[in-house]
Design an enzyme around this catalytic site. Structure first.
Site, mmCIF file in Angstrom:
data_model
loop_
_atom_site.group_PDB
_atom_site.id
_atom_site.type_symbol
_atom_site.label_atom_id
_atom_site.label_comp_id
_atom_site.label_asym_id
_atom_site.label_seq_id
_atom_site.Cartn_x
_atom_site.Cartn_y
_atom_site.Cartn_z
ATOM 1 N N LYS A 280 0.862 -1.190 0.000
ATOM 2 C CA LYS A 280 0.000 0.000 0.000
ATOM 3 C C LYS A 280 0.894 1.234 0.000
ATOM 4 C CE LYS A 280 -3.981 1.787 2.658
ATOM 5 N NZ LYS A 280 -4.839 1.541 3.840
ATOM 6 N N SER B 92 -9.764 1.378 2.718
ATOM 7 C CA SER B 92 -8.904 2.174 1.871
ATOM 8 C C SER B 92 -7.817 1.372 1.152
ATOM 9 C CB SER B 92 -8.250 3.259 2.706
ATOM 10 O OG SER B 92 -7.349 2.686 3.648
ATOM 11 N N SER C 81 -9.929 -0.934 6.911
ATOM 12 C CA SER C 81 -9.305 -0.758 5.591
ATOM 13 C C SER C 81 -8.558 -1.969 5.036
ATOM 14 C CB SER C 81 -8.357 0.439 5.618
ATOM 15 O OG SER C 81 -9.095 1.625 5.612
#
Lengths: 490, 97
Positions: free
Chosen positions: A79, A154, A178
């Protein structure tokens, strides 16, 4: 099967036993990315050349008899809120465009030392604030199972990358769901570890009392292996705790639910949510029962009814403080033509942050401001304490808790963009876990008629990852390993 | 609880974040719905809850006070949009004088 479709543990074994090279694995994954990425758009940056060079180097070390580590030659994506030395780390925000961190996050170091090969950085909601990966300045990521739909967020890019077969595993972060929500939307496994299990050093901070780094994968064996690599005490993170290292992998084969007590939450029974998700939960509960577990009703009234309001006070409050550092002076975007240093701050932040990040900074500033602190922040802290105590009481009665991940399956791109409150409400089942600092594991248990993945999550007590992985291993034997989205791409 | 434009501007100043006129109405709308939602918490009786006791965490560990050398100084300075030698240039600090 093509190499890209193997699990991380299978890849590492194939490489170690000389049946394929690291270079062949990396090339297979890169080919898969080239085929799928134009439509899925999971990545912010690709480290193509560097990955091949590293694979060649690992192949050489292997040829000379060296042990290249438990994840030797296995490709991973990270990420893009995890710092990577000398490589852009954007947090999907214009304010960090061009910034190259001078150091690696601890997780990045650990994975690299274990032999993993980083293929690139994946998309996310700006600063990890969101549940759909639509607020990235680099554009929207699509769900590999249905390109019209969001992958969740996310950590949507990390989840989509694993579901689309780019890599066998990826790394995300989970502040209010997330990791677990995108894992459910994309039909894969996602683990949010106990707060303090995985180092957050080098993770761009959003809400420091809630943020936790964790893995996505398509098999439970992989999750266990990755946790052995990244679940390590780190003196560079003051919230990292020095717990005994666990051998998660060897616990899997003897995992058994006989005699286990698994909690179902009474308040969720009363909650109005998508009947397909309800069916998925019922299937999971029945599977636990069939495996010999005792299903125990528990109450988590405060967590389910008040957790969301509590979170949307505390997380923005912490974010408003953490994001104060983006000021246009030391790194990242800097506004032009400012006539004073104050003016530089105001303009840089107005031009550099997106709408959702601004909403959170302003909300957080408001709830911390003079005259409102007691009414919001202090009250929310008390509710958080009450939620923790409620979970502690629940874990006196049960070994784990099963519940939905999100009230719906993956929604359409654009469907909730203009309805901030509806987007927030979708976090109702994931947030309590972060409030209490507990581990949560999301997994797929089936698909809807239109082919969308349906997930559930298991919550464990503090440091209960072994319990969770064991439960997931038993469920995996019944529901099967996670699949790669097999849709044909033009 | 309703927020006014004046209050919102003040919050913007505290956050060092310029709130443009075009952003004002949507932000007010957002604030009003979320503050309204926060009211839910008033339903709870929290008089007995002490929010700041640490229940089960390990005590904070302190690192050894020792020098660890690191050669990242240049790369940090180089990240600044306006480096000048060993300094970072910013616009004027302070008033109009």
């Amino acid at each position: 099967m093509d190499l890209y479709g193997l699990s991380a543990c299978e890849m590492a074994r194939e490489i170690k036993e000389g049946r394929c090279s690291c270079v062949a694995v990396v090339k297979s994954c890169l080919d898969r990315i080239d085929m799928m990425e134009p439509e899925v758009h999971a990545m912010i940056s690709l480290w193509r050349d560097e990955a091949i060079v590293r694979a060649e180097e690992l192949d050489k070390r292997l040829a000379s008899g060296e042990d290249i580590g438990p994840l030797g030659g296995v490709p991973v994506v990270l990420k893009d809120n995890l710092c990577t030395e000398g490589h852009e780390t954007t947090c999907a925000s214009a304010i960090l465009k061009g910034w190259k961190p001078p150091y690696n996050a601890t997780v990045v170091k650990l994975l690299t030392n274990a032999g993993a090969i980083i293929l690139g950085k994946s998309n996310l909601d700006e600063f990890a604030m969101g549940g759909s990966t639509e607020s990235s300045v680099y554009g929207v990521t699509s769900n590999p199972w249905d390109l019209e739909r969001v992958p969740g967020g996310s950590s949507g890019g990390s989840a989509a990358a694993v579901a689309a077969g780019y890599v066998p595993f990826s790394i995300g972060s989970d502040t209010g769901g997330s990791i677990r929500q995108p894992a459910a939307f994309c039909g894969i496994y996602g683990l949010k570890p106990t707060y303090g299990r995985v180092s957050r050093y080098g993770l761009a901070a959003f809400a420091s009392s809630l943020d936790q780094v964790g893995p996505f994968a398509r098999t439970v064996e992989d999750l266990a292996k990755i946790m052995e690599v990244i679940g390590v005490y780190d003196p560079m993170d003051s919230t990292s705790e020095d717990v005994a290292k666990c051998d998660f992998s060897s616990a899997l084969s003897r995992a058994d639910l006989k005699g286990k007590r698994i909690g179902v939450i009474e308040e969720i029974e009363e909650y109005d949510y998508d009947p397909r998700i309800k069916k998925a939960l019922d299937d999971a509960v029945q599977a636990c029962r069939d495996e010999g577990a005792e299903i125990v009703p528990i109450s988590l009234a405060t967590a389910i009814k008040y957790g969301l309001a509590c979170y949307y006070i505390l997380a923005p409050a912490e974010a408003s403080s953490n994001l104060a550092r983006y000021d246009g002076v030391r790194y990242g975007y800097s506004a032009k033509d400012a006539n004073s240093v104050e003016d530089l701050y105001f303009k840089t932040r107005r031009e550099g942050f997106g709408d959702e990040v601004k909403r959170r900074i302003l909300t957080g500033t408001y709830v911390l401001s003079a005259g409102f602190y007691d009414a919001y922040y202090l009250k929310a802290q008390k509710v958080r304490k009450a939620i923790k105590e409620e979970f502690a009481r629940a874990f006196d009665k049960v070994d784990s808790i099963v519940l939905p991940v999100s009230p719906t399956s993956a929604f359409k791109i654009g469907e909730l963009v203009d309805d901030t409150m509806a987007m927030y409400m979708a976090d109702v089942f994931t947030i309590p876990v972060n409030m209490a600092g507990l581990p949560g594991l999301a997994m797929n248990v089936g698909f809807s008629e239109e082919g969308l993945p349906l997930g559930v999550q298991f919550i464990g007590p503090k440091w209960g990852e072994e319990e969770l992985l064991g439960t997931a291993a038993v469920m995996e034997r019944r529901f099967g390993k996670a699949k790669i989205a097999s849709r044909e791409v033009k | 609880m309703k927020i006014t434009s004046e209050e919102l501007k003040k919050i913007g100043v505290l956050a060092r974040l310029e709130v443009g006129e075009d952003e004002m109405e949507p932000l007010k709308e957002h604030f009003n719905s979320i503050l309204n939602y926060f009211e839910k918490l008033s339903e709870l009786d929290l008089s007995d809850v002490d929010p700041f006791t640490l229940e089960d965490s390990q005590p904070l560990k302190l690192r050894k006070d020792e020098v660890i050398s690191w050669d990242g100084r240049e790369s940090i300075l180089n990240q600044s949009p306006s480096r000048e030698g060993d300094f970072i240039r910013v616009p004027r600090i302070g008033g109009d004088s």
